[in-house]
Design a protein around this motif. Sequence first.
Motif, short mmCIF file in Angstrom:
data_model
loop_
_atom_site.label_atom_id
_atom_site.label_comp_id
_atom_site.label_asym_id
_atom_site.label_seq_id
_atom_site.Cartn_x
_atom_site.Cartn_y
_atom_site.Cartn_z
N ALA A 122 0.84 -1.21 0.00
CA ALA A 122 0.00 0.00 0.00
C ALA A 122 0.87 1.25 0.00
N SER A 123 1.95 1.22 0.76
CA SER A 123 2.86 2.36 0.79
C SER A 123 3.55 2.54 -0.57
N ARG A 124 4.00 1.44 -1.14
CA ARG A 124 4.69 1.49 -2.44
C ARG A 124 3.80 2.06 -3.53
N PHE A 125 2.51 1.70 -3.52
CA PHE A 125 1.58 2.21 -4.52
C PHE A 125 0.93 3.53 -4.09
N ARG A 126 1.37 4.04 -2.94
CA ARG A 126 0.87 5.30 -2.37
C ARG A 126 -0.65 5.27 -2.19
N LEU A 127 -1.13 4.15 -1.67
CA LEU A 127 -2.55 4.00 -1.38
C LEU A 127 -2.84 4.56 0.01
N GLN A 128 -4.07 4.91 0.22
CA GLN A 128 -4.48 5.41 1.53
C GLN A 128 -4.24 4.36 2.60
N SER A 129 -4.59 3.09 2.31
CA SER A 129 -4.38 2.06 3.33
C SER A 129 -4.50 0.65 2.77
N TYR A 130 -3.87 -0.27 3.48
CA TYR A 130 -4.25 -1.67 3.43
C TYR A 130 -5.22 -1.79 4.58
N ASP A 131 -6.44 -2.20 4.30
CA ASP A 131 -7.51 -2.12 5.28
C ASP A 131 -7.75 -3.42 6.04
N GLY A 132 -7.08 -4.49 5.66
CA GLY A 132 -7.26 -5.75 6.38
C GLY A 132 -7.85 -6.83 5.51
N MET A 133 -8.36 -7.88 6.18
CA MET A 133 -8.77 -9.07 5.46
C MET A 133 -10.07 -9.61 6.03
N ASP A 134 -10.67 -10.51 5.26
CA ASP A 134 -11.74 -11.35 5.76
C ASP A 134 -11.44 -12.78 5.34
#
Length: 140
Positions: A122-134
């Motif tokens: 997420a940081s590498r792609f400059r995304l707001q967040s990795y939000d987790g999983m289900d």
Amino acid sequence: MKKLLATVAAFLCTGFAQGSDFVNGRSVISLAQLNEMFADMRSNPGYRKWDVDGPLLWGYFFTDPSSKKLQAAADHLSSNGYRFVKIFPTEDRSTFFLHVEKIEHHTPDSLHQRNLEFYKLASRFRLQSYDGMDVGPAAR
């Protein structure tokens, strides 16, 4: 099944605020939370049909205001064996979610490592967040 996924999601959301670890100053899902989640899945009668210690269908979520940035991450993840599910907007359309999934066998330790990889992605792609999983049962 939706109820079981909601239970895992509710567990993660309530546990997320308590005892979280931090990466780059941001709160992340801790190994202790994952240990608790796996223990809950093993003890909860609703999960007894699942092979918690075998392959399960893991869904992973990323967020960003830009669907184009999420699509770039989706392409990368797809090329690494993850199945693209969809990119969808929040109700107010201010943010988009990327949902990918993969059948994987995880322990709390391996899921913790996967989560750390996804925080970095997420940081590498400059995304707001990795939000987790289900998680859900793997299709047979």
